[in-house]
Structures are given as structure tokens and as C-alpha cells.
Scaffold this motif. Sequence first.
Motif: not given
Ligand SMILES: Cc1cc2nc3c(=O)[nH]c(=O)nc-3n(C[C@H](O)[C@H](O)[C@H](O)COP(=O)(O)O)c2cc1C
Length: 334
Positions: A13-15, A183-185, A231-233
Motif C-alpha cells: 500500500v503506497a505511502p 501530478n498524480l493524474n 495507493g488511491r484505490s
Molecule cells: C493523498 C496522497 C498522498 C500521497 N503522499 C505520498 C507520500 O507521502 N509519499 C510518497 O512517496 N507518495 C505519496 N503519494 C503518491 C502515492 O504513493 C502513489 O505513488 C500515487 O498515488 C500513485 O499510485 P496510485 O495510482 O495507486 O494512487 C501520495 C498520493 C496521494 C493520493
Amino acid sequence: MDTKEKINRKVSVAPMMDCTDRHDRFFLRLMSKNVMLYTEMVATKSAIHGDRNKILSFSPEEKPLALQVGGSNKRELAEVAKIAEDIGYDEININLGCPSKKVQKNKFGACLMKEPDLVAECINSMVNSCKIPVTAKTRIGFDQTENFDYLHNFISKMNSAGCNTIILHARKAILSGLSPKQNLNIPKLNYQMVYDIKNKNPNLEIIINGGISKIEEINNHLKKCDGVMIGRSIYQNPYSLVEIEKEIFKTKNNPTREQVVEKLLDYLKKEVNLGTKVNHIMRHTVGLYHGQVGSKDWKRYLSDNMMARDSDFQKTKHIMTIVQNNEKANQANS
Ligand SMILES: Cc1cc2nc3c(=O)[nH]c(=O)nc-3n(C[C@H](O)[C@H](O)[C@H](O)COP(=O)(O)O)c2cc1C
């Protein structure tokens, strides 16, 4: 005993800042014994000078657990790695992927991808200061740089410095002009780049991250990489961990949502007695009935009650009524 051998990173599970705190991790662990868990990012200075009990403590049930650290001062990073080991963390992970302005100003996160030699020095001093594995979480590129040779060179330097496990978020970071959420999308996912890195570095443990949620997707990535980080899911649909346990780890006798809530309420009672606020725990459970009958009732119950006086929430009768009703409705529905 070599702790490096013991960690199973098939699914982690992502940080996530403001999400994967110790209460969330306890809750997630009720549904999965096998996934690897990560803390939110903790800045080196907070870990060294802050209230350690508040910032770094965890319940033994959360293990195996990695501390994610943000920083670029090798002495501080080494100190935090040792602190992590002493407290009982199973791994220390350096954040090389966060693109936020604040993080860049403090010179950690994704901007460090521009400085492979500095990163290698940091990793080396962490590796020399502790016996737990030092891992890195980074992106596949930054700004105009999304280039296999650049990434391969960066990873090779980290590997030579003693890091054998790299988590790759399969999209680049845009360091100016996009918010952390964008940056996440917005940058496109490029899974192929991660597969190519694994092919070129068969001895490295490569964990793929970004946009993964379904079991089929996990299985496909596992054919090409060593592990998948989600992470998010999982935050939005935490009970999906039970499906991961069943399908990926072949675990039998997984808990129902009712059993999860029962155990969480025991934890909640204990924590509330120690001064924790109810909503600090229950806010992580909003998605427990994601996609299920009763999801709205659950969310409404939480929003109406989790800010109530802690002593009232401890009268757990009502919450169990909602849970049992949901359980019956979903059984009738299946
Ligand atoms: C609310 C939120 C907080 C995040 N905080 C961190 C963090 O503290 N450290 C980190 O390496 N990535 C952080 N990320 C990025 C996630 O670890 C992950 O790389 C990213 O969400 C992509 O994965 P996913 O598509 O499965 O969510 C964060 C993402 C989200 C949505």
C-alpha cells in the motif's frame, strides 16, 4: 537474521500523506496480513527533532512496516535510518517522487532525480547506518526528461550505493506548473519504461506503482515486475485488500466487514482511552462499503457521529446495527 530476506513486497500500500497514518494502517492490517505497509512521508528534521512518539510510533500489528523519509542531508538521513531500525521498522524508504513546491524548497522528493550522485551518497550513508533494507520510491522521469538511459543510470547509482529495491511510479513528475494532485493524474502512465528497467536489471527488485486497482492488472504486472504498489484505490476501497488476500496470496478465512469493524472498535476503545479522537480513526473507514448496498448509510452514520463526543461514540450499539443491516442486505443481494 538478515531482515532483507524476509520482506514480501508482492503487493504494498503506497505511502500517502494524510491517509496512511498509524490508525489507517491498523485498519488495513485487519484485512490483509500480507501486504507491505508504508508510513506517510516524514521529513528528516521532524523525525530527529519532533515528538517521536507522535510522529514515528506504531502498533506491532502494523508490521511489516516501512518508514518513508524525505530529506537530502546524508547525516540526517543516516540518523533517521538508525532511529527507524531501533524503533522496529522493517525498512526505510527515501522519497524521490514527491513534486510539491514545499518539498522542492526543502530539497527532497522528485527534484532529487536531478542529482543522482547526491542521492547515491545519501543512500550509502543510510545503508551504512542500519541493517534494515534501504529502498527508494521515485518517478520514471521529471519535466522534459523521460528517458530510459537517464533512469537506468539513476537506478544503477542507487544500486551501487546499496539500494536493491526501487519503487517506480510509472509517470514523470512535472516540477513546476502542476499541483501535487495534477501530478498524480496528468503525466501519462508509462508502464513499459518500468518493465524495461526490470529487464535491464534482473537482479533488482522493481515494484511498479500508478493507476493499478484490479486483480487482473496486479497479476499482469507481476508477470513483468517483482511487486505492485497501490495507493488511491485501496484508500477509496479498503476492503479490496480482502480480494487481494484471496486472489493474490491465496489466503482462506478472510474477515467479513462486520468482523473488521468489531476489531476496529476494540482498537478504537483502547485508543480513545489514550486520548485519540474518534474521527482520527474512523475517517479512514469511509470507503469500507464502497460499491456495496448500505454504503450511503455507512457514510452518513460516520459523518453524523464521528465528530461526536468520544464517550458517546463508544456506545457502539448503533454502529454495529448499521454494519449488521448492511451485511444482511449484501448477503441477500449476492
Ligand atoms: C493523498 C496522497 C498522498 C500521497 N503522499 C505520498 C507520500 O507521502 N509519499 C510518497 O512517496 N507518495 C505519496 N503519494 C503518491 C502515492 O504513493 C502513489 O505513488 C500515487 O498515488 C500513485 O499510485 P496510485 O495510482 O495507486 O494512487 C501520495 C498520493 C496521494 C493520493
